[in-house]
Write a protein that holds these residues in place. Structure first.
Motif, PDB file in Angstrom:
ATOM      1  N   ILE A   1       0.858  -1.186   0.000  1.00  0.00           N
ATOM      2  CA  ILE A   1       0.000   0.000   0.000  1.00  0.00           C
ATOM      3  C   ILE A   1       0.891   1.233   0.000  1.00  0.00           C
ATOM      4  N   VAL A   2       0.775   2.058  -1.021  1.00  0.00           N
ATOM      5  CA  VAL A   2       1.590   3.274  -1.092  1.00  0.00           C
ATOM      6  C   VAL A   2       0.769   4.525  -0.793  1.00  0.00           C
ATOM      7  N   GLU A   3      -0.540   4.466  -0.980  1.00  0.00           N
ATOM      8  CA  GLU A   3      -1.431   5.575  -0.633  1.00  0.00           C
ATOM      9  C   GLU A   3      -2.692   4.999   0.003  1.00  0.00           C
ATOM     10  N   GLY A   4      -3.139   5.649   1.069  1.00  0.00           N
ATOM     11  CA  GLY A   4      -4.318   5.190   1.812  1.00  0.00           C
ATOM     12  C   GLY A   4      -3.962   5.056   3.278  1.00  0.00           C
ATOM     13  N   ASN A   5      -4.050   6.170   4.015  1.00  0.00           N
ATOM     14  CA  ASN A   5      -3.580   6.197   5.401  1.00  0.00           C
ATOM     15  C   ASN A   5      -4.305   5.204   6.289  1.00  0.00           C
TER      16      ASN A   5
END
Length: 275
Positions: free
Chosen positions: A242-246
């Protein structure tokens, strides 16, 4: 590329889909011909569609399972197809209102409700169908199991009411929409089709970075589907990141730390062993 297998290159497949081309193997066509002989096929397809499929498959030999499978004691058969699916699908396609009768709850029959159907979904976990629809009676966007519905009938609806309801549904869904970007590690590019299949029930976009030889999957899902997305990420393991999606990152860290604590390990110990 193995010439005896289907094409699994995503870029080639996406171009074929845009041009309306669908690929199928002889094994898939034989399997479909066998399935069309099942008694439920007559209920699952309209007469015109069933006749067309049977005509297209006339030259195919049905899949012979007699020598390959041994049928031993099995669990009760679950009927994947529900008789209301075709009725509701037609209402969705024609943008027609519906009136549904809800089955008894705690011994008391539920009230009749009217509304606009939006989408049919099938849960692979619970193995049952769900209807997503906007209830004009309750003025809310709802999900209901088809087995809870005792009867459905179409009701006339003014075009203006249909348009305003559709706009309200889209507004509600947009407010619940979440997104994430998932990186496919380059060592697993050959498994892209498998990875995309894991997220097949979600809206997504795929981008390829030639300089890094890396695929990025932009995933869009509703807020209540976050845990399901996480289960798919755990299933794929080290193939994806996962690189984006806090929120997804936070939940993945929490689950990883709980797993390490269960086995009496710590992140520092794990990193030391890997080094």
């Amino acid at each position: 590329m193995n010439p005896f297998e289907k094409i699994f290159n995503y870029r080639i497949l996406s171009r074929m889909e845009d041009s309306g081309v669908f690929l199928s193997t002889s094994h898939e066509r034989s399997w479909l011909k066998l399935m069309l002989d099942h008694p439920s096929a007559a209920a699952a397809f309209s007469g015109v569609t069933l006749d067309k499929l049977q005509t297209l498959l006339e030259g195919e030999a049905p899949l012979n399972l007699a020598e390959d499978l041994i049928h031993k004691a099995s669990t009760a058969e679950v009927q994947v197809y529900h008789p209301l699916v075709r009725v509701l699908r037609r209402s969705i396609q024609h943008h027609q209102g519906i009136q549904v009768s809800i089955g008894p709850n705690n011994g008391h029959p539920g009230p009749e409700q009217s509304g606009l159907p939006y989408r049919l979904e099938y849960s692979m976990v619970k193995r049952e169908w769900y209807l997503l629809w906007y209830s004009w009676t309750r003025r809310d966007f709802m999900s209901i199991r088809l087995k809870k519905i005792t009867s459905v009938c179409e009701v006339p609806a003014a075009p203006e009411l249909v348009r305003t309801t559709q706009a309200e549904i889209h507004r509600i869904l947009e407010s619940r929409r979440q997104s994430a970007v998932i990186e496919v590690l380059p060592n697993y590019n050959r498994e892209l089709s498998r990875i995309l299949y894991a997220f097949s029930c979600f809206e997504k976009e795929v981008r390829y970075d030639e300089d890094k030889d890396t695929y990025y999957i932009s995933l869009f899902y509703l807020g209540n589907e976050g845990e399901y997305v996480l289960s798919k990420m755990r299933f794929l393991g080290k193939r994806v990141r996962i690189v984006e999606g806090n929120w997804l990152k936070k939940r993945m860290r929490e689950s990883a730390l709980k797993a390490l604590a269960l086995y009496g390990a710590s992140p520092d110990q794990t990193l030391t062993r890997q080094e």
